[in-house]
Design an enzyme around this catalytic site. Structure first.
Site, mmCIF file in Angstrom:
data_model
loop_
_atom_site.group_PDB
_atom_site.id
_atom_site.type_symbol
_atom_site.label_atom_id
_atom_site.label_comp_id
_atom_site.label_asym_id
_atom_site.label_seq_id
_atom_site.Cartn_x
_atom_site.Cartn_y
_atom_site.Cartn_z
ATOM 1 N N GLU A 150 27.427 40.979 -5.078
ATOM 2 C CA GLU A 150 27.277 41.853 -6.246
ATOM 3 C C GLU A 150 28.547 42.648 -6.564
ATOM 4 O O GLU A 150 28.607 43.871 -6.385
ATOM 5 C CB GLU A 150 26.097 42.805 -6.074
ATOM 6 C CG GLU A 150 24.756 42.101 -6.129
ATOM 7 C CD GLU A 150 23.572 43.057 -6.266
ATOM 8 O OE1 GLU A 150 23.714 44.257 -5.950
ATOM 9 O OE2 GLU A 150 22.496 42.606 -6.686
ATOM 10 N N GLU A 328 18.586 36.679 -5.632
ATOM 11 C CA GLU A 328 17.678 37.676 -5.044
ATOM 12 C C GLU A 328 16.566 37.946 -6.053
ATOM 13 O O GLU A 328 16.824 38.421 -7.160
ATOM 14 C CB GLU A 328 18.423 38.982 -4.754
ATOM 15 C CG GLU A 328 19.560 38.826 -3.762
ATOM 16 C CD GLU A 328 20.283 40.135 -3.468
ATOM 17 O OE1 GLU A 328 19.790 41.211 -3.884
ATOM 18 O OE2 GLU A 328 21.359 40.094 -2.849
#
Ligand code: GAL
Length: 664
Positions: A150, A328
């Site tokens: 991320e 995710e």
């Protein structure tokens, strides 16, 4: 071994074997297989275990983890651990830490404690990535990689460090060549901001009041380029040592601080992390919406990101070969990071996963396998409880895997008839100078996207390039700040209906108002000129004659020859204008107005649309059409679709239900 595109959509999970005793690992792997999981992501935060002392690697635990997963036929997605540099490394080079806007160093103790501009840290990342790639790059169970984790999370794209300052000055010199060119481009004669050399330039922070928007824009461009360069270091190493394995990165929701299309040039697979209830809680300040969708999330927010990241997955591979995943996925349980963390409504967890598959995802990976019993994320649900017993997510995963077996859907990319342009530079330009507090490019794009979804239309999100826009029936460019002459020509030649505005084509590449006034290059296709923009607070919208309002924004314009006024505002000013195949929207429509504008454009373009019940959404994927009910009541869709073509579910959709029909 080669990897490449999967022929079947499948389930995955994020797993942290290092958090649990090794004698549990075989049980975990067996349970994963039993739940229909095929892909397991590991490793992305484990640098201090991989290299406990500088230069001393300990691969034992990771070797054994590979062995257990591999023995059970599971495919491994290996993360590079560069989002969590170990303490010893930070102590060795403390200036690698990021610096906040306030000038304070953001220290060790959580994660993402690095500055993208720090070249020494980049070299360390190259070293650990090389070590990992040399050791595991050709392991038969390794199927994909994830770089870092991320990028930008916890507000880390921008760092106001000495490394950033040095890098920024150099970047400016490369871009402008001479300081005079920079002074001109930035408009530095204003407020006497003339620089004599690149060495005099500071980062756009800490000044008494606003710095030049061009200065801010260039710092955003520079910072974005650092993320691209940082990622490329790892991608290049992995590509060299681990042929045939797809390289991915997990992007985030509503995150625009760097250009994701540009990072994707070095990725084979774009992935993103979907947490529908966290996003709803965190991002939407609309009490009504919060109440209405508390257990299921915004019906369009995740779908938009599926389409955006599908576009990112097509940057390197081309339109028909794009690959994208959910790396995710929120399980059907509460998170730990929302403002509040409600339980998902019954069925919502299944709906989320099918919405991603309907948008062509190859893999949906749950975050995470087992809820930890300690540390920061102990209150974040996983597929297993902290004691190792199955939780709701485990059972759901098994159910979805069986449904996937039954439906046998292939991941798909394809090209939708309707494209909607999302552009990172437009977002940065509006961030650097906001005509109203609530204005953003992304918000305007999302409003358009929602109206298209409410009309049952499947959409491709695209960057503003001729190649991406080609072959469409309609292309929407809401608030696209810089519209180049070449792009206008390409759109015109494509024959698509073009829907522009408000304020599209308003700026040049230096964040200055375009010559000849907005809408700039679009004036080739429509003879209008915007002479003023007006923004107002939400309580004072601009009403439209045909119903609905312009919400807080309108363009004042003069109308030339050959332009038809399609709609007006109640005070007589034009609202929608048309010239040939170009429609110009002179304001930001509320939902009522936006639905009408979009449907008018779709009809003009010959694209079929639906008058759907509230909270029903549709997504076409090849020969399959998925139908989702984001509402709280049962909806009967048997009037709209044929029961006989059902591939999954029922056309009488309960709250949060999913159905799928085969279309011919
Ligand atoms: C993501 C992150 C994961 C985990 C997760 C919790 O942003 O990549 O490591 O923190 O959120 O929801």
């Amino acid at each position: 071994m080669t990897t490449g595109h999967l022929t079947r959509q499948t389930m995955g999970v994020c797993y942290y074997p290092e958090h649990w005793p090794e004698d549990r690992w075989v049980t975990d792997a067996e349970m994963m297989v039993a739940a229909g999981i095929s892909h397991v992501r590991i490793g992305e935060f484990a640098w201090s275990l991989m290299e406990p002392e500088p230069g001393q690697y300990d691969w034992g635990w990771l070797d054994r983890s590979f062995e257990v997963l591999s023995n059970h036929g599971l495919k491994i997605v290996l993360g590079t651990p560069t989002a969590t540099p170990p303490k010893w490394l930070v102590d060795q080079m403390p200036d690698m830490l990021p610096v906040g806007k306030d000038g304070n160093v953001r220290g060790f103790g959580s994660r993402r404690h690095y500055c993208f501009s720090h070249l020494g840290y980049r070299a360390e990342c190259a070293r650990i990535t090389t070590a990992l790639a040399e050791r595991y790059g050709n392991h038969p169970a390794l199927s994909e990689w994830q770089t870092d984790n991320e990028y930008g999370c916890h507000d880390t794209t921008y760092s106001y460090s000495q490394s950033a300052l040095v890098g920024f000055r150099k970047w400016l010199e490369d871009r402008y060549g001479t300081i005079d060119a920079l002074n001109n481009a930035w408009g530095n004669v204003f407020w006497s901001l003339i620089y004599r050399s690149f060495e005099e330039i500071e980062l756009p922070v800490g000044a008494v009041t606003q710095t030049s928007p061009a200065h801010q824009l260039d710092f955003r461009r520079y910072s974005s380029d650092q993320v691209v360069a940082f990622n490329k270091v790892q991608s290049d190493i992995i590509r060299a040592h681990s042929p045939g394995r797809g390289i991915s990165h997990n992007f985030m929701g509503k995150y625009t601080d760097f250009d994701h299309y540009a990072v994707s040039q070095d990725l084979d697979i774009a992935t993103w992390d979907a947490y529908p209830l966290g996003f709803l809680e965190r991002e939407i300040g609309d009490e009504e919406k919060l109440k209405r969708y508390m257990g299921v999330g915004d019906p369009d927010f995740d779908a938009f990101h599926h389409d955006l990241y599908r576009a990112c997955g097509q940057v390197r591979n081309g339109q028909d070969n794009g690959r994208w995943w959910i790396m995710e996925q929120q399980p059907p349980g509460p998170l730990n990071w929302g403002t509040f963390n409600p339980e998902p409504a019954p069925g919502a967890g299944r709906l989320w996963v099918w919405e991603a598959f309907a948008a062509g995802a190859e893999v949906v990976c749950y975050f995470r396998w087992r809820q930890p019993s300690n540390a920061q994320e102990q209150m974040h649900e996983g597929l297993l409880l902290p004691n190792g017993e199955p939780n709701a997510g485990y059972h759901l995963c098994g159910q979805i895997a069986k449904e996937l077996d039954a439906i046998q859907a292939a991941p798909s990319a394809g090209r939708a008839d309707v494209a909607l342009v999302f552009d990172y530079e437009s977002q940065w330009m509006l961030d650097a100078q906001k005509p109203a507090q609530d204005v953003s490019h992304l918000d305007t794009v999302l409003r358009t996207y929602s109206a298209l979804r409410r009309s049952g239309v499947s959409v491709d999100i695209i960057p503003p390039t001729a190649a991406a826009a080609a072959g469409r029936k309609a292309v929407f460019l809401p608030m696209l700040m810089e519209v180049t002459s070449d792009f206008v020509d390409a759109l015109d030649a494509s024959g698509a209906v073009i829907v522009a505005g408000p304020w599209s084509g308003a700026k040049n590449n230096n964040h200055a108002i375009v010559e000849g006034l907005p809408p700039g290059a679009l004036r080739k296709l429509i003879d209008i000129q915007i002479r003023r923009i007006e923004t107002r607070r939400p309580f004072a919208p601009f009403p439209l004659t045909d119903g609905g309002n312009f919400a807080g924004w309108r363009d004042h314009l003069i109308v030339g020859d050959g332009v038809e006024i399609v709609e007006t505002q109640t005070d007589g000013l034009p609202a929608v204008l048309q010239s040939g195949k170009l429609l110009y929207l002179a304001g930001r429509g509320d939902d009522v107005a936006q639905d009408r504008f979009v449907r008018h454009a779709l009809t003009l373009a010959g694209v079929d649309w639906f008058d759907l019940p509230d909270d029903i959404r549709i997504r076409d994927n090849g020969a399959l059409r998925y139908i989702f009910n984001y509402g709280k009541s049962t909806v009967d869709m048997t009037q709209v679709f044929e029961e006989s073509d059902l591939a999954m579910g029922s056309l009488v959709l309960d709250s949060c239900d999913v159905a799928c029909v085969r279309i011919t």
